[in-house]
Design a protein around this motif. Structure first.
Motif, mmCIF file in Angstrom:
data_model
loop_
_atom_site.group_PDB
_atom_site.id
_atom_site.type_symbol
_atom_site.label_atom_id
_atom_site.label_comp_id
_atom_site.label_asym_id
_atom_site.label_seq_id
_atom_site.Cartn_x
_atom_site.Cartn_y
_atom_site.Cartn_z
ATOM 1 N N UNK A 4 0.845 -1.196 0.000
ATOM 2 C CA UNK A 4 0.000 0.000 0.000
ATOM 3 C C UNK A 4 0.877 1.241 0.000
ATOM 4 N N UNK A 5 0.659 2.104 -0.993
ATOM 5 C CA UNK A 5 1.324 3.402 -1.054
ATOM 6 C C UNK A 5 0.251 4.479 -1.197
ATOM 7 N N UNK A 6 0.603 5.711 -0.912
ATOM 8 C CA UNK A 6 -0.422 6.760 -0.937
ATOM 9 C C UNK A 6 0.202 8.128 -1.150
ATOM 10 N N UNK A 7 -0.636 9.057 -1.601
ATOM 11 C CA UNK A 7 -0.314 10.474 -1.617
ATOM 12 C C UNK A 7 -1.303 11.179 -0.692
ATOM 13 N N UNK A 8 -0.815 12.147 0.053
ATOM 14 C CA UNK A 8 -1.666 12.868 0.992
ATOM 15 C C UNK A 8 -1.379 14.359 0.885
ATOM 16 N N UNK A 9 -2.408 15.126 0.582
ATOM 17 C CA UNK A 9 -2.285 16.580 0.529
ATOM 18 C C UNK A 9 -2.873 17.145 1.815
ATOM 19 N N UNK A 10 -2.071 17.893 2.543
ATOM 20 C CA UNK A 10 -2.475 18.505 3.805
ATOM 21 C C UNK A 10 -2.553 20.005 3.591
ATOM 22 N N UNK A 11 -3.619 20.629 4.053
ATOM 23 C CA UNK A 11 -3.791 22.070 3.854
ATOM 24 C C UNK A 11 -4.565 22.668 5.020
ATOM 25 N N UNK A 12 -4.474 23.983 5.229
ATOM 26 C CA UNK A 12 -5.319 24.627 6.237
ATOM 27 C C UNK A 12 -6.792 24.356 5.946
ATOM 28 N N UNK A 13 -7.558 24.139 7.002
ATOM 29 C CA UNK A 13 -8.963 23.779 6.846
ATOM 30 C C UNK A 13 -9.740 24.811 6.027
ATOM 31 N N UNK A 14 -9.394 26.080 6.145
ATOM 32 C CA UNK A 14 -10.109 27.127 5.409
ATOM 33 C C UNK A 14 -9.975 26.962 3.900
ATOM 34 N N UNK A 15 -8.968 26.187 3.454
ATOM 35 C CA UNK A 15 -8.734 26.010 2.019
ATOM 36 C C UNK A 15 -9.229 24.661 1.515
ATOM 37 N N UNK A 16 -10.158 24.051 2.260
ATOM 38 C CA UNK A 16 -10.646 22.720 1.894
ATOM 39 C C UNK A 16 -11.315 22.707 0.524
ATOM 40 N N UNK A 17 -12.135 23.736 0.224
ATOM 41 C CA UNK A 17 -12.817 23.740 -1.069
ATOM 42 C C UNK A 17 -11.820 23.859 -2.211
ATOM 43 N N UNK A 18 -10.792 24.693 -2.046
ATOM 44 C CA UNK A 18 -9.769 24.789 -3.085
ATOM 45 C C UNK A 18 -9.068 23.456 -3.291
ATOM 46 N N UNK A 19 -8.851 22.737 -2.208
ATOM 47 C CA UNK A 19 -8.213 21.426 -2.304
ATOM 48 C C UNK A 19 -9.063 20.462 -3.120
ATOM 49 N N UNK A 20 -10.360 20.410 -2.825
ATOM 50 C CA UNK A 20 -11.253 19.508 -3.560
ATOM 51 C C UNK A 20 -11.317 19.901 -5.033
ATOM 52 N N UNK A 21 -11.418 21.173 -5.313
ATOM 53 C CA UNK A 21 -11.506 21.611 -6.715
ATOM 54 C C UNK A 21 -10.211 21.321 -7.467
ATOM 55 N N UNK A 22 -9.089 21.382 -6.784
ATOM 56 C CA UNK A 22 -7.821 21.052 -7.418
ATOM 57 C C UNK A 22 -7.774 19.571 -7.795
ATOM 58 N N UNK A 23 -8.259 18.713 -6.900
ATOM 59 C CA UNK A 23 -8.309 17.280 -7.190
ATOM 60 C C UNK A 23 -9.263 16.993 -8.351
ATOM 61 N N UNK A 24 -10.405 17.681 -8.368
ATOM 62 C CA UNK A 24 -11.431 17.446 -9.396
ATOM 63 C C UNK A 24 -10.854 17.581 -10.803
ATOM 64 N N UNK A 25 -9.951 18.525 -11.000
ATOM 65 C CA UNK A 25 -9.411 18.786 -12.345
ATOM 66 C C UNK A 25 -8.590 17.626 -12.893
ATOM 67 N N UNK A 26 -8.286 16.644 -12.073
ATOM 68 C CA UNK A 26 -7.474 15.505 -12.511
ATOM 69 C C UNK A 26 -8.282 14.212 -12.577
ATOM 70 N N UNK A 27 -9.608 14.303 -12.605
ATOM 71 C CA UNK A 27 -10.467 13.122 -12.594
ATOM 72 C C UNK A 27 -11.187 12.946 -13.925
ATOM 73 N N UNK A 28 -11.689 11.729 -14.141
ATOM 74 C CA UNK A 28 -12.550 11.486 -15.301
ATOM 75 C C UNK A 28 -13.868 12.229 -15.083
ATOM 76 N N UNK A 29 -14.619 12.437 -16.173
ATOM 77 C CA UNK A 29 -15.821 13.273 -16.119
ATOM 78 C C UNK A 29 -16.841 12.771 -15.106
ATOM 79 N N UNK A 30 -17.044 11.470 -15.027
ATOM 80 C CA UNK A 30 -18.048 10.934 -14.095
ATOM 81 C C UNK A 30 -17.710 11.302 -12.657
ATOM 82 N N UNK A 31 -16.433 11.164 -12.284
ATOM 83 C CA UNK A 31 -16.034 11.502 -10.914
ATOM 84 C C UNK A 31 -15.999 13.009 -10.693
ATOM 85 N N UNK A 32 -15.646 13.769 -11.725
ATOM 86 C CA UNK A 32 -15.736 15.227 -11.611
ATOM 87 C C UNK A 32 -17.154 15.647 -11.238
#
Length: 523
Positions: A4-32
């Motif tokens: 098991x390997x993983x990547x973990x992005x840690x950020x200030x809680x106030x920037x949670x929405x920016x974090x999710x939107x950043x991840x979204x840009x790297x997903x297939x359309x269904x998951x976006x």
């Protein structure tokens, strides 16, 4: 069972929405679509409100979702695509990789996005693909105050990238008596950067340097055009496996990595001496461009892949000719030239630097230390490098053969060999032979994840190990494999939290409260 390997992005809680939107840009359309829909009710409710498949149940901590990511193709991703891949995304030409088990966790101060590989083929990508690593770095870069961590069940976490705002934010946090798991882990990682001296370069820096026995070497990037800000340079001390008898005083890997969003033109990754006036001498070989410098009784050698190998890796369709020679040295400056690099294509280049007394105790040791294919350099750094520390892979994964070899050489009866992949943090074998003038006595040989060796008496292995000295085993390991065994005095010494020993995380130390060095190293 796959690793098991993983990547973990840690950020200030106030920037949670920016974090999710950043991840979204790297997903297939269904998951976006399903992440965007769930995000409408706020990032804190994302894992509760996301449209789930049957195999994505809501569990304690809101469980996980299985996401399919899109990564620009590289060698590893093309091989994955042929064997296990999903249809390539037609719009972007990126390779689809799924299912990646993904979760979003909230603390009082931090938010963590966790992406884990449970399939063996995806674990290989997480370990070795520059494009996958570069994509996660790009996600982290879009979030103010973010830190990207690579996790591996066989070693400690490694910080791959952090933003300029990460440490000031951590320093200014109020001290909470009830810090939860998310905040505790986040602060632990950030404190590792602050206090353990980890060699991680922010991508805002385009040049960096290192000290050698004969002077300062500087490394940097130049380009006529393109997204140079997506590239970052890191320097890591490494332990090189060399032919028998050879050794070097020091060796470091300098790695340039990135995923440029625009095409690069005439990029130069360079290594140069700041003040050294002694001319360098070429010492290249098949697949290797290398130069050496001697000054004040020291030898320093610098190597990288040769032009033919570099061109075949970056531009496999382009035939190599003298006209596209990419690596050169002039005026004590080594330049690796990349004429063109397409957008959204991962770029990865390296230098290896090694040094020894001059003349070398064993001729050509430095040459062998810097002679390494680029893919092997990435492997050397990524899965086992932990800041300034490295798990001794060769010893850990060959423990069984080493145990058999030592037992046969000393005429011991070799018992069952126990290879641990979880708990305890060491593998062990029990020998029966003549010990302390007693026939048919027993001793156990131990090797930890971190490459530490010890001998203990054969009492039951619970929370307490009784370490002993065994001159015969220690001498034979040194003779056969160059391995040093820790003495009873060293292991029974009072525990000290030394900065150069990777034995425990801060949370482990608080829980287990080791009293001796042996309790910390073997647990």
């Amino acid at each position: 069972m796959s690793r098991i390997t993983s990547f973990e992005i840690i950020a200030p809680r106030a920037n949670a929405e920016q974090l999710v939107r950043s991840v979204i840009e790297h997903l297939v359309e269904e998951d976006k679509s399903r992440l965007r829909l769930a995000l409408e009710s706020g990032p804190e409710q994302l894992m509760r409100n996301i449209d789930r498949a049957e195999y994505e149940p809501i569990e304690e901590g809101d469980g996980f979702v299985c996401l399919t990511f899109l990564f620009p193709p590289d060698e590893e991703l093309k091989a994955f695509e042929e064997d296990d891949g999903l249809p390539r995304d037609e719009a972007t030409g990126r390779v689809a990789v799924g299912c990646i088990f993904s979760s979003l966790y909230f603390g009082k101060h931090y938010v963590q996005f966790h992406a884990a590989s449970l399939a063996g083929s995806i674990s290989e990508l997480f370990l070795y693909s520059p494009s996958v690593r570069g994509s996660f770095i790009e996600m982290a870069k879009q979030v103010p105050g973010a830190t990207l961590v690579f996790g591996d069940e066989l070693s400690e976490d490694k910080v791959l990238w952090f933003s300029q705002e990460a440490l000031p934010y951590a320093r200014n946090l109020p001290v909470d008596a009830d810090t939860n798991r998310v905040d505790g882990l986040s602060l632990e990682i950030l404190n590792t950067i602050r206090f353990a001296g980890e060699k991680v370069e922010s991508s805002a820096s385009k040049d960096t340097s290192m000290e050698t026995p004969i002077g300062i070497l500087s490394f940097g990037i130049e380009a006529d055009a393109g997204d140079v800000d997506a590239l970052h340079i890191s320097i890591s001390p490494v332990d090189r496996e060399l032919p028998w008898g050879m050794s070097v005083e020091g060796c470091a890997a300098v790695l340039l990595e990135g995923l440029p969003s625009t095409a690069l033109e005439n990029l130069v990754f360079y290594c140069q001496w700041d003040d050294l006036k002694v001319p360098g001498q070429g010492n290249s070989g098949e697949g290797l461009e290398a130069w050496e410098w001697e000054s004040d009784g020291k030898l320093v050698m610098i190597g990288t892949e040769d032009s033919e190998r570099l061109n075949s890796r970056l531009n496999p369709q382009q035939a190599f000719t003298p006209e596209n020679y990419s690596v050169a040295m002039n005026d004590n400056k080594i330049s690796v030239h990349v004429e063109k690099q397409a957008s959204n294509q991962a770029l990865s280049l390296h230098f290896l630097v090694a040094w020894n007394p001059a003349p070398e105790p064993w001729e050509c040791s430095c040459w062998y230390a810097v002679d390494m294919a680029h893919k092997e350099v990435v492997k050397l750094l990524t899965p086992y490098q932990v800041g300034l520390y490295k798990v001794i892979e060769s010893e850990w994964y060959t423990f069984s053969s080493i145990a058999q070899e030592v037992g046969a050489a000393l005429w011991y009866r070799v018992g069952e060999i126990h290879i641990s992949m979880d708990t305890p943090n060491y593998s062990y074998v029990e020998y029966t032979g003549r010990f302390d003038h007693q026939e048919n006595a027993k001793r156990s040989l131990l090797c930890s994840y971190d490459g530490y060796w010890a001998v203990c008496s054969p009492n039951e292995r619970g929370n307490k190990l009784h370490f002993v000295d065994c001159a015969e085993i220690a001498a034979k390991l040194k003779e056969l494999r160059g391995i040093n065994v820790l003495s009873k005095a060293e292991l029974d010494a009072e525990f000290q939290l030394l900065p150069n020993l990777p034995y425990m995380r801060e949370k482990d130390l608080k829980y287990w409260k080791p009293q001796t060095m042996g309790e910390a190293l073997f647990n």
